[in-house]
Scaffold this motif. Structure first.
Motif, PDB file in Angstrom:
ATOM      1  N   MET A   1       0.826  -1.205   0.000  1.00 58.14           N
ATOM      2  CA  MET A   1       0.000   0.000   0.000  1.00 58.14           C
ATOM      3  C   MET A   1       0.863   1.259   0.000  1.00 58.14           C
ATOM      4  SD  MET A   1      -3.368  -0.712   2.369  1.00 58.14           S
ATOM      5  CE  MET A   1      -2.459  -0.925   3.876  1.00 58.14           C
ATOM      6  N   LEU A   2       1.983   1.196   0.736  1.00 59.59           N
ATOM      7  CA  LEU A   2       2.851   2.376   0.806  1.00 59.59           C
ATOM      8  C   LEU A   2       3.500   2.671  -0.542  1.00 59.59           C
ATOM      9  CD1 LEU A   2       4.529   1.796   4.276  1.00 59.59           C
ATOM     10  CD2 LEU A   2       2.802   3.486   3.681  1.00 59.59           C
ATOM     11  N   PHE A   3       3.974   1.624  -1.226  1.00 57.62           N
ATOM     12  CA  PHE A   3       4.586   1.829  -2.542  1.00 57.62           C
ATOM     13  C   PHE A   3       3.560   2.391  -3.533  1.00 57.62           C
ATOM     14  CE2 PHE A   3       7.831  -1.410  -1.211  1.00 57.62           C
ATOM     15  CZ  PHE A   3       8.921  -0.549  -1.275  1.00 57.62           C
ATOM     16  N   ALA A   4       2.359   1.802  -3.512  1.00 57.38           N
ATOM     17  CA  ALA A   4       1.307   2.264  -4.427  1.00 57.38           C
ATOM     18  C   ALA A   4       0.902   3.705  -4.109  1.00 57.38           C
ATOM     19  CB  ALA A   4       0.095   1.336  -4.343  1.00 57.38           C
ATOM     20  N   SER A   5       0.752   4.018  -2.822  1.00 60.20           N
ATOM     21  CA  SER A   5       0.380   5.375  -2.427  1.00 60.20           C
ATOM     22  C   SER A   5       1.452   6.378  -2.821  1.00 60.20           C
ATOM     23  CB  SER A   5       0.156   5.453  -0.913  1.00 60.20           C
ATOM     24  OG  SER A   5      -0.908   4.632  -0.544  1.00 60.20           O
ATOM     25  N   LEU A   9       0.612   9.425  -5.340  1.00 57.89           N
ATOM     26  CA  LEU A   9       0.681  10.792  -4.816  1.00 57.89           C
ATOM     27  C   LEU A   9       1.845  11.600  -5.375  1.00 57.89           C
ATOM     28  CD1 LEU A   9      -0.172  10.098  -1.069  1.00 57.89           C
ATOM     29  CD2 LEU A   9      -1.669  11.072  -2.814  1.00 57.89           C
ATOM     30  N   ASN A  10       2.951  10.931  -5.692  1.00 62.09           N
ATOM     31  CA  ASN A  10       4.161  11.666  -6.071  1.00 62.09           C
ATOM     32  C   ASN A  10       4.582  11.529  -7.525  1.00 62.09           C
ATOM     33  OD1 ASN A  10       4.654  12.668  -3.391  1.00 62.09           O
ATOM     34  ND2 ASN A  10       5.235  10.582  -2.850  1.00 62.09           N
ATOM     35  N   LYS A  11       4.043  10.550  -8.243  1.00 63.66           N
ATOM     36  CA  LYS A  11       4.493  10.316  -9.619  1.00 63.66           C
ATOM     37  C   LYS A  11       3.406  10.483 -10.672  1.00 63.66           C
ATOM     38  CE  LYS A  11       8.594   9.198  -8.148  1.00 63.66           C
ATOM     39  NZ  LYS A  11       9.692  10.158  -8.320  1.00 63.66           N
ATOM     40  N   CYS A  12       2.154  10.266 -10.304  1.00 66.23           N
ATOM     41  CA  CYS A  12       1.067  10.329 -11.282  1.00 66.23           C
ATOM     42  C   CYS A  12       0.764  11.775 -11.680  1.00 66.23           C
ATOM     43  CB  CYS A  12      -0.208   9.698 -10.721  1.00 66.23           C
ATOM     44  SG  CYS A  12      -0.138   7.916 -10.613  1.00 66.23           S
ATOM     45  N   ARG A  13       0.539  11.969 -12.962  1.00 66.95           N
ATOM     46  CA  ARG A  13       0.144  13.284 -13.475  1.00 66.95           C
ATOM     47  C   ARG A  13      -1.044  13.089 -14.407  1.00 66.95           C
ATOM     48  NH1 ARG A  13       2.615  14.113  -9.828  1.00 66.95           N
ATOM     49  NH2 ARG A  13       4.544  15.254  -9.507  1.00 66.95           N
ATOM     50  N   GLY A  14      -2.043  13.942 -14.264  1.00 70.00           N
ATOM     51  CA  GLY A  14      -3.213  13.848 -15.125  1.00 70.00           C
ATOM     52  C   GLY A  14      -4.290  12.978 -14.516  1.00 70.00           C
ATOM     53  N   ILE A  15      -5.505  13.163 -15.021  1.00 69.70           N
ATOM     54  CA  ILE A  15      -6.662  12.418 -14.532  1.00 69.70           C
ATOM     55  C   ILE A  15      -6.868  11.169 -15.375  1.00 69.70           C
ATOM     56  CG2 ILE A  15      -9.167  12.531 -14.201  1.00 69.70           C
ATOM     57  CD1 ILE A  15      -8.815  15.550 -13.712  1.00 69.70           C
ATOM     58  N   ASN A  16      -7.048  10.024 -14.688  1.00 65.90           N
ATOM     59  CA  ASN A  16      -7.262   8.726 -15.352  1.00 65.90           C
ATOM     60  C   ASN A  16      -6.216   8.449 -16.425  1.00 65.90           C
ATOM     61  OD1 ASN A  16      -9.537   8.042 -13.790  1.00 65.90           O
ATOM     62  ND2 ASN A  16     -10.847   9.285 -15.090  1.00 65.90           N
ATOM     63  N   SER A  17      -4.969   8.766 -16.101  1.00 63.00           N
ATOM     64  CA  SER A  17      -3.879   8.595 -17.066  1.00 63.00           C
ATOM     65  C   SER A  17      -3.307   7.181 -17.071  1.00 63.00           C
ATOM     66  CB  SER A  17      -2.767   9.603 -16.765  1.00 63.00           C
ATOM     67  OG  SER A  17      -2.329   9.469 -15.427  1.00 63.00           O
ATOM     68  N   LEU A  18      -3.628   6.383 -16.059  1.00 60.28           N
ATOM     69  CA  LEU A  18      -3.106   5.014 -15.962  1.00 60.28           C
ATOM     70  C   LEU A  18      -4.257   4.038 -15.759  1.00 60.28           C
ATOM     71  CD1 LEU A  18      -0.136   5.856 -13.602  1.00 60.28           C
ATOM     72  CD2 LEU A  18       0.015   5.376 -16.047  1.00 60.28           C
ATOM     73  N   ARG A  19      -3.962   2.765 -16.078  1.00 59.95           N
ATOM     74  CA  ARG A  19      -5.004   1.760 -15.882  1.00 59.95           C
ATOM     75  C   ARG A  19      -4.409   0.453 -15.386  1.00 59.95           C
ATOM     76  NH1 ARG A  19      -7.721   0.995 -21.592  1.00 59.95           N
ATOM     77  NH2 ARG A  19      -7.655   3.237 -21.380  1.00 59.95           N
ATOM     78  N   VAL A  20      -5.217  -0.256 -14.627  1.00 59.43           N
ATOM     79  CA  VAL A  20      -4.876  -1.601 -14.165  1.00 59.43           C
ATOM     80  C   VAL A  20      -6.065  -2.506 -14.490  1.00 59.43           C
ATOM     81  CG1 VAL A  20      -3.287  -0.912 -12.327  1.00 59.43           C
ATOM     82  CG2 VAL A  20      -5.732  -1.117 -11.827  1.00 59.43           C
ATOM     83  N   TYR A  21      -5.807  -3.810 -14.436  1.00 54.63           N
ATOM     84  CA  TYR A  21      -6.851  -4.799 -14.705  1.00 54.63           C
ATOM     85  C   TYR A  21      -7.005  -5.660 -13.456  1.00 54.63           C
ATOM     86  CZ  TYR A  21      -6.362  -3.194 -19.463  1.00 54.63           C
ATOM     87  OH  TYR A  21      -6.332  -2.408 -20.582  1.00 54.63           O
TER      88      TYR A  21
END
Length: 197
Positions: A1-5, A9-21
């Protein structure tokens, strides 16, 4: 959870820019391949788009050990959280302690009690009615309350099997410090009576 958070919080930019399945490895209770291959996009808000004055932090560790500063927050929101405690009364006392006088506590969630029936783990498991009484006894006033709020938790919305909690949602307020209240009233009285004579 810490790695994902940290990543979100610190690397993602933009809204809905990434996806998982998240359901690709789940074969049970699946109606179609399309359901199994449905993606979940994130983040739903841009984490880098916080206002400059926003005070947003995340701390890893024991809630009771990390949050010890009295009267530190205007509001505390807990979501699917208070039942993660071995001793829920200690959680309530800590929440009360860290909220400023007149501040708010907003809670949503069930009472699953994560440590119930675990060998070697102490666990206090009061009913919601008892939790409410404890919160009021500590010094909270319940302003709003709703029981039976249908809430799901990390499940495929297209699955043939659905779990749903009937959660409790409430807003509580920490009592205003009477001394602070009196000082405010005295200041207002002085301002009203302190005009030119």
């Amino acid at each position: 959870m810490l790695f994902a958070s940290n990543f979100v919080l610190n690397k993602c930019r933009g809204i809905n820019s990434l996806r998982v399945y998240p359901w690709v490895h789940t074969g049970s209770n699946t109606l179609s391949t399309e359901d199994q291959l449905t993606p979940a996009t994130f983040p739903d808000v841009d984490p880098s788009d916080l206002p400059t004055h926003a005070e947003f932090t995340m701390a890893a560790g024991d809630f009771l050990e990390i949050y010890t500063s009295a009267d530190a927050f205007d509001c505390v929101a807990t979501c699917f959280f208070i039942d993660c405690a071995n001793n829920i009364v200690a959680f309530l006392q800590t929440i009360y302690n860290i909220i400023k006088p007149g501040g708010y506590w907003v809670n949503l969630g069930p009472l699953l009690y994560h440590f119930a029936d675990q060998p070697g783990e102490p666990s206090i498991e009061p009913t919601y009615q008892h939790i409410k009484s404890i919160a009021i006894g500590i010094g909270f006033t319940i302003l709003e309350e709703e029981t039976g709020v249908n809430t799901s938790y990390t499940q495929n919305p297209n699955s043939m099997l659905q779990y749903e909690y009937k959660s409790v949602l409430f807003v509580a307020q920490k009592k205003t410090d009477r001394k602070t209240e009196q000082q405010t009233e005295e200041t207002e009285d002085t301002e009203e009576g302190g005009g030119s004579r």
